[in-house]
Write an enzyme that holds these catalytic residues in place. Structure first.
Site, short mmCIF file in Angstrom:
data_model
loop_
_atom_site.label_atom_id
_atom_site.label_comp_id
_atom_site.label_asym_id
_atom_site.label_seq_id
_atom_site.Cartn_x
_atom_site.Cartn_y
_atom_site.Cartn_z
N GLY A 131 -0.32 -14.51 -13.30
CA GLY A 131 -1.48 -14.51 -12.41
C GLY A 131 -2.14 -13.14 -12.32
N GLY A 172 7.89 -22.08 16.47
CA GLY A 172 7.39 -23.06 17.44
C GLY A 172 6.94 -24.36 16.80
N LYS A 212 0.83 -1.21 0.00
CA LYS A 212 0.00 0.00 0.00
C LYS A 212 0.86 1.25 0.00
CE LYS A 212 -2.37 -2.55 -0.53
NZ LYS A 212 -2.56 -3.99 -0.50
N HIS A 217 -23.46 15.48 0.42
CA HIS A 217 -23.10 15.89 -0.94
C HIS A 217 -22.01 16.95 -0.87
CE1 HIS A 217 -23.54 16.91 -5.15
NE2 HIS A 217 -23.57 18.19 -4.80
N THR A 238 0.58 -16.58 -8.28
CA THR A 238 -0.43 -17.57 -8.64
C THR A 238 -1.14 -18.15 -7.42
OG1 THR A 238 1.37 -19.17 -8.71
CG2 THR A 238 0.65 -18.26 -10.82
N GLY A 239 -1.15 -17.41 -6.35
CA GLY A 239 -1.89 -17.85 -5.17
C GLY A 239 -0.98 -18.19 -4.01
N VAL A 243 -5.14 -10.76 -7.11
CA VAL A 243 -4.98 -9.52 -6.36
C VAL A 243 -3.53 -9.04 -6.33
CG1 VAL A 243 -5.52 -8.44 -4.16
CG2 VAL A 243 -6.85 -10.38 -4.91
N ILE A 244 -2.61 -9.96 -6.04
CA ILE A 244 -1.21 -9.55 -5.93
C ILE A 244 -0.68 -9.10 -7.28
CG2 ILE A 244 1.14 -10.42 -5.52
CD1 ILE A 244 0.02 -12.12 -3.26
P1 NAI Z 1 -5.08 -15.12 -6.38
O1 NAI Z 1 -5.68 -16.42 -6.05
O2 NAI Z 1 -5.79 -13.85 -6.08
O3 NAI Z 1 -4.75 -15.08 -7.94
C1 NAI Z 1 -3.90 -16.01 -8.56
C2 NAI Z 1 -4.14 -15.95 -10.05
O4 NAI Z 1 -3.15 -16.75 -10.70
C3 NAI Z 1 -5.50 -16.51 -10.45
O5 NAI Z 1 -6.11 -15.58 -11.32
C4 NAI Z 1 -5.15 -17.81 -11.13
O6 NAI Z 1 -6.08 -18.17 -12.15
C5 NAI Z 1 -3.78 -17.48 -11.72
N1 NAI Z 1 -2.94 -18.65 -12.00
C6 NAI Z 1 -2.75 -19.73 -11.22
N2 NAI Z 1 -1.89 -20.57 -11.82
C7 NAI Z 1 -1.52 -20.01 -13.00
C8 NAI Z 1 -0.64 -20.39 -14.05
N3 NAI Z 1 0.02 -21.53 -14.03
N4 NAI Z 1 -0.50 -19.55 -15.11
C9 NAI Z 1 -1.18 -18.38 -15.15
N5 NAI Z 1 -2.02 -17.97 -14.18
C10 NAI Z 1 -2.18 -18.77 -13.11
O7 NAI Z 1 -3.63 -15.16 -5.70
P2 NAI Z 1 -2.57 -14.02 -5.40
O8 NAI Z 1 -2.83 -12.80 -6.22
O9 NAI Z 1 -1.25 -14.68 -5.51
O10 NAI Z 1 -2.87 -13.67 -3.90
C11 NAI Z 1 -2.72 -14.68 -2.89
C12 NAI Z 1 -3.68 -14.45 -1.77
O11 NAI Z 1 -3.37 -13.28 -1.07
C13 NAI Z 1 -5.10 -14.33 -2.26
O12 NAI Z 1 -5.94 -15.14 -1.47
C14 NAI Z 1 -5.42 -12.89 -2.08
O13 NAI Z 1 -6.79 -12.69 -1.78
C15 NAI Z 1 -4.52 -12.47 -0.93
N6 NAI Z 1 -4.18 -11.07 -1.06
C16 NAI Z 1 -5.12 -10.15 -0.78
C17 NAI Z 1 -4.85 -8.83 -0.95
C18 NAI Z 1 -5.94 -7.84 -0.69
O14 NAI Z 1 -6.88 -8.17 0.00
N7 NAI Z 1 -5.85 -6.63 -1.23
C19 NAI Z 1 -3.55 -8.34 -1.41
C20 NAI Z 1 -2.66 -9.41 -1.72
C21 NAI Z 1 -2.96 -10.71 -1.53
#
Ligand code: NAI
Length: 464
Positions: free
Chosen positions: A178, A115, A51, A443, A269-270, A181-182
């Site tokens: 991917g 731990g 952020k 407003h 990718t998650g 979100v990230i």
């Molecule tokens: P994500 O699950 O949001 O997105 C991963 C993306 O990678 C998906 O669109 C998926 O289809 C794609 N993907 C997976 N394997 C792939 C491949 N082999 N080739 C191409 N695309 C592929 O995971 P992300 O962005 O890594 O985030 C991890 C976690 O952290 C999530 O649960 C997210 O909600 C959380 N997070 C939340 C934030 C927020 O609330 N602002 C900020 C950062 C992370």
């Protein structure tokens, strides 16, 4: 050896919040944390540092694109990357230091180290074994790996989200794997810093699982900001030299292979639960097929006295979901009635514009056969948003067709991540679109767009 009412493993948003609530409820509490600072992934290498970078680069974008229009003449600032990273580290330090202060204030012991649980009621940290009536596992998550793609954050060529916060220099070409979100948050940061950003996504839409309207509009908005998308593409592997990478993907539609060059590849990718080294299998703690710790509705595992919360268990990997579970499990341990409403957990993407969602999507409700009404309002009709060049985007409210009860919402627009909470509160109270529409909204505010979307569920919005 010390003896506690509760030992919490992990000091991320789940663990530290749980510890504070446990202490406030009179439980003798300790937290095991192996990092040098408290706050877990979120504060150290996740939500908070990203952020800071999003904030800095948002201002840069404004200076480059909108200042002159507002009569603010002169060259846009140049980027001092080392200073920007130092600002980010300072923000992190203030926040992690703040948690340390709260631990002292609440008399929570920090057991430094990683731990393990040799048996229920015992937590081993280093050579010492501590006793606890209850143990809460809040050990979080780590990035998933991708076959054929080796992450090396120190080398800075193929990195995960942690490495992407510390790149030695701003890459000319960044490829993100991917479109979650990230990938989109950090992709935005580097696009604003001048990198040519390409996001390669396996699915046919960005932000899989989100509302379809949001996916389409959000993609267009990001493309306008210069981010390129390759959808429906399976990454085959990444080859690296000393300073470059070559990424190969296969397009699902025709099986053709494409290779692209990059200075940096970000793997986003998650994430997966992080439970290694805790010794959970040895003491018989059960897991789901996806490696999450199994818990009941009160966050208890199958082993008496051992609880688990946050990214290590089932559910969205979100800091605020972990925090809520942390507070609720503390209440359970103190003999109260901890509760989390999983139907009302907002999700926010902190790009510009922000994206915020809560509840069920239109597609999910239709698939359930539910009769719904949708009220949508564009920020083009919101005076405040137009004044700050944020007329793109919309508020979409989904309500039950008969009762008018709010079932879900999505916002793309300025401060969406803050505005969504008005809808969350309405949902918590079982509120209707009419409740929101009848509430006076100041407003000019962005929030008026929420009211207009609520009006759109009834007799119609005013400014559309
Ligand atoms: P994500 O699950 O949001 O997105 C991963 C993306 O990678 C998906 O669109 C998926 O289809 C794609 N993907 C997976 N394997 C792939 C491949 N082999 N080739 C191409 N695309 C592929 O995971 P992300 O962005 O890594 O985030 C991890 C976690 O952290 C999530 O649960 C997210 O909600 C959380 N997070 C939340 C934030 C927020 O609330 N602002 C900020 C950062 C992370």
């Amino acid at each position: 050896m010390a003896s506690y009412d509760v030992i919490i493993i992990g000091a991320g948003p789940g663990g530290y919040v749980s510890a504070i609530r446990c202490a406030q409820l009179g439980l003798k509490t300790a937290v095991v944390e192996g990092r040098e600072t408290l706050g877990g992934t979120c504060l150290n290498v996740g939500c908070i540092p990203s952020k800071a970078l999003l904030n800095a680069t948002h201002h840069l974008h404004e200076a480059e694109h909108n200042f002159a229009t507002m009569g603010l003449k002169g060259k846009a600032p140049s980027v001092d990357w080392a200073q920007m990273k130092s600002y980010k580290d300072d923000v992190v330090g203030q926040n992690t230091g703040g948690i340390e202060f709260l631990f002292k204030k609440n008399k929570i012991d920090w057991l430094k180290g990683y731990g393990s649980i040799p048996a229920a009621g015992k937590v081993k940290v280093g050579d010492e074994v501590h006793e606890a009536k209850n143990i809460v596992i809040a050990s979080g998550s780590v990035p998933t790996s991708l076959p054929g793609v080796e992450v090396d954050n120190d080398a800075g060529i193929v990195v995960d989200s942690t490495g992407a916060l510390e790149l030695p220099k701003i890459p000319k070409k960044l490829v993100v794997i991917g479109a979650g979100v990230i990938g989109l948050e950090l992709g935005s940061v580097y696009a604003r810093l001048g990198s040519e950003v390409t996001v390669v996504e396996y699915m046919d839409a960005i932000t899989p699982g989100m509302d379809g309207d949001v996916q389409r509009s959000f993609k267009k908005l990001l493309e306008k900001q210069g981010i390129n998308f390759v959808l429906g593409a399976a990454v085959q592997g990444v080859e690296t030299t000393k300073s470059k990478a070559k990424l190969t993907y296969k397009l699902k539609k025709d099986d053709s292979e494409v290779t692209i060059d990059a200075d940096t590849v970000l793997v986003a990718t998650g994430r997966k639960p992080f439970t290694e080294g805790l010794g959970l299998a040895e003491i018989g703690v059960e897991f789901t097929e996806r490696g999450q710790i199994k818990t009941d509705a009160h966050w208890a595992t199958n082993v008496p006295g051992i609880y688990a919360i946050g990214d290590a268990i089932v559910g969205p990997m979100l800091a605020h979901k972990a925090e809520d579970e942390g507070m609720a499990v503390a209440e359970v341990l103190a003999g109260k009635h901890g509760h989390v409403n999983y139907d009302v957990i907002p999700g926010v993407i902190y790009t510009s514009p922000e994206v915020a969602t809560v509840g069920k999507t239109e597609a999910a409700l239709k698939a359930e056969g539910r009769k719904i009404k949708v009220g949508k309002f564009s920020f083009m009709g919101n005076a405040r948003a137009k004044a700050v060049f944020q007329g793109d985007g919309f508020v979409k409210l989904i309500v039950d067709a008969e009762t008018d009860r709010v079932l879900g919402a999505a916002i793309i627009g300025p401060a969406a991540g803050d505005m969504i909470h008005e809808i969350c509160v309405a949902m918590e109270y079982g509120g209707s679109a009419q409740d929101i529409a009848l509430t006076c909204h100041a407003h000019p505010t962005y929030s008026e767009a929420v009211r207009e979307a609520a009006l759109a569920c009834g007799d119609g919005p005013i400014h559309a």
